[in-house]
Design an enzyme around this catalytic site. Structure first.
Site, short mmCIF file in Angstrom:
data_model
loop_
_atom_site.label_atom_id
_atom_site.label_comp_id
_atom_site.label_asym_id
_atom_site.label_seq_id
_atom_site.Cartn_x
_atom_site.Cartn_y
_atom_site.Cartn_z
CG LEU A 119 -10.94 -5.24 -10.98
CD1 LEU A 119 -10.88 -3.91 -10.94
CD2 LEU A 119 -11.71 -5.95 -9.65
CG MET B 116 -1.63 -7.61 -6.82
SD MET B 116 -0.56 -6.72 -8.25
CE MET B 116 0.07 -7.79 -9.20
NE ARG B 117 -8.90 -12.12 -7.18
CZ ARG B 117 -9.78 -13.34 -7.71
NH1 ARG B 117 -8.79 -14.30 -8.05
NH2 ARG B 117 -10.78 -13.39 -7.72
CG HIS C 242 0.68 -1.46 -15.82
ND1 HIS C 242 0.30 -2.62 -15.60
CD2 HIS C 242 1.68 -1.54 -16.77
CE1 HIS C 242 1.34 -3.49 -16.10
NE2 HIS C 242 1.84 -2.84 -16.94
N GLY D 215 0.77 -1.28 0.02
CA GLY D 215 0.12 -0.07 0.09
C GLY D 215 0.62 1.36 -0.13
CG ASN E 254 -4.16 -0.01 -12.55
OD1 ASN E 254 -3.93 -0.35 -11.41
ND2 ASN E 254 -3.67 -0.61 -13.61
NE ARG F 154 -10.98 -13.78 -12.23
CZ ARG F 154 -9.45 -13.82 -11.87
NH1 ARG F 154 -8.89 -15.00 -11.70
NH2 ARG F 154 -8.72 -12.69 -12.01
CG ASP G 176 -2.39 -3.23 -17.44
OD1 ASP G 176 -2.95 -2.73 -16.50
OD2 ASP G 176 -1.87 -4.49 -17.10
CD GLN H 164 10.05 9.59 -10.88
OE1 GLN H 164 9.19 10.47 -11.33
NE2 GLN H 164 11.05 9.41 -10.47
#
Ligand code: NHR
Ligand code: GAR
Length: 213
Positions: free
Chosen positions: A93, A90-91, A109, A16, A107, A65, A145, A173
């Protein structure tokens, strides 16, 4: 008139540090809940230490899921978020989840998208011999992504880098650009246009960030 703080729900799976960077940046937001699919996530402890509701929703207890994502979305909605932030979540969606939070789901990445979507990005960047690597904040769409890009930052790759040293340089960064992107969202400055994100009133073109070597 003073605008009310933008209500943010954070989703995470691990330590986190990005959540922490956002929470400590003095933004016009209120983090109203932190939700993790992993009960042992360090990010939940940090939330508790700040008096922020910290909710564990263990995906291992919910093998289906799609059903898990419905529970997750219901939990998030209880907190009436203006914005949902994935910070090391980490899942993948489901499309149904994303539809419920369309245009208010961000998000971060750890690569310069569209290069290296998916996992193990630093290792793959080193394998390819790229000289520049970095991170990307994007709106989340069903295609992993591939959502509209808000802001990116680049770092040099050094000859003696390992995935760990490179990850640490990129993470610095991340801690800079994620709070920036959340600020822009909170200020209502992110405008989507034909799958691109424009930043309102940006004479200095801050959404193209360079970092130097
Ligand atoms: N979901 C959708 N639909 N679209 C995106 O762009 C998403 C997303 C969910 C998470 C973060 C992401 C990243 O930035 C993210 C973006 C997890 C995986 C993955 O393969 C891939 C990308 C991202 C997050 N997860 C495995 C899975 O089966 C599990 C891996 C694990 O538990 O360690 O879900 O990189
Ligand atoms: C960050 O590097 C983030 O970009 C990455 O995980 C790390 C989480 O760190 N996210 C992904 O790889 C998503 N698949 P943090 O928990 O300290 O913020």
């Amino acid at each position: 008139m003073l605008a009310r703080p933008v209500r943010v729900v954070v989703l995470l799976s691990g330590r986190g540090s990005n959540f922490r960077a956002i929470a400590e940046a003095g933004l016009p937001i209120e983090v109203v809940a932190v939700v993790s699919n992993r009960p042992d996530a360090g990010g939940l402890d940090y939330a508790r230490s700040r008096g922020i509701p910290a909710i564990a929703l263990d995906h291992k207890a919910h093998p289906d899921r799609e059903a898990y994502d419905v529970l997750l979305a219901d939990e998030i909605e209880r907190h009436r978020p203006d914005l949902v932030v994935l910070a090391g979540y980490m899942r993948i969606l489901s499309t149904a989840f994303i539809a419920r939070f369309e245009d208010r789901l961000l998000n971060i990445h750890p690569s310069l998208l569209p290069s290296f979507p998916g996992l193990r990005t630093h290792e793959r960047a080193l394998d390819e011999g790229v000289k520049v690597h970095g991170c990307t904040v994007h709106f989340v769409t069903p295609q992993l992504d591939h959502g509209p890009i808000v802001v990116q930052a680049a770092v040099p790759v050094r000859a003696d880098d390992t995935p760990q040293t490179l990850a640490a340089r990129v993470l610095e960064q991340e801690h800079r650009i994620y709070p920036l992107a959340v600020r822009w969202f909170a200020e209502g400055r992110l405008v989507k246009n034909h799958g691109r994100v424009n930043l309102k009133d940006d004479p200095a073109s801050q959404s193209v960030l360079s970092t130097g070597a």
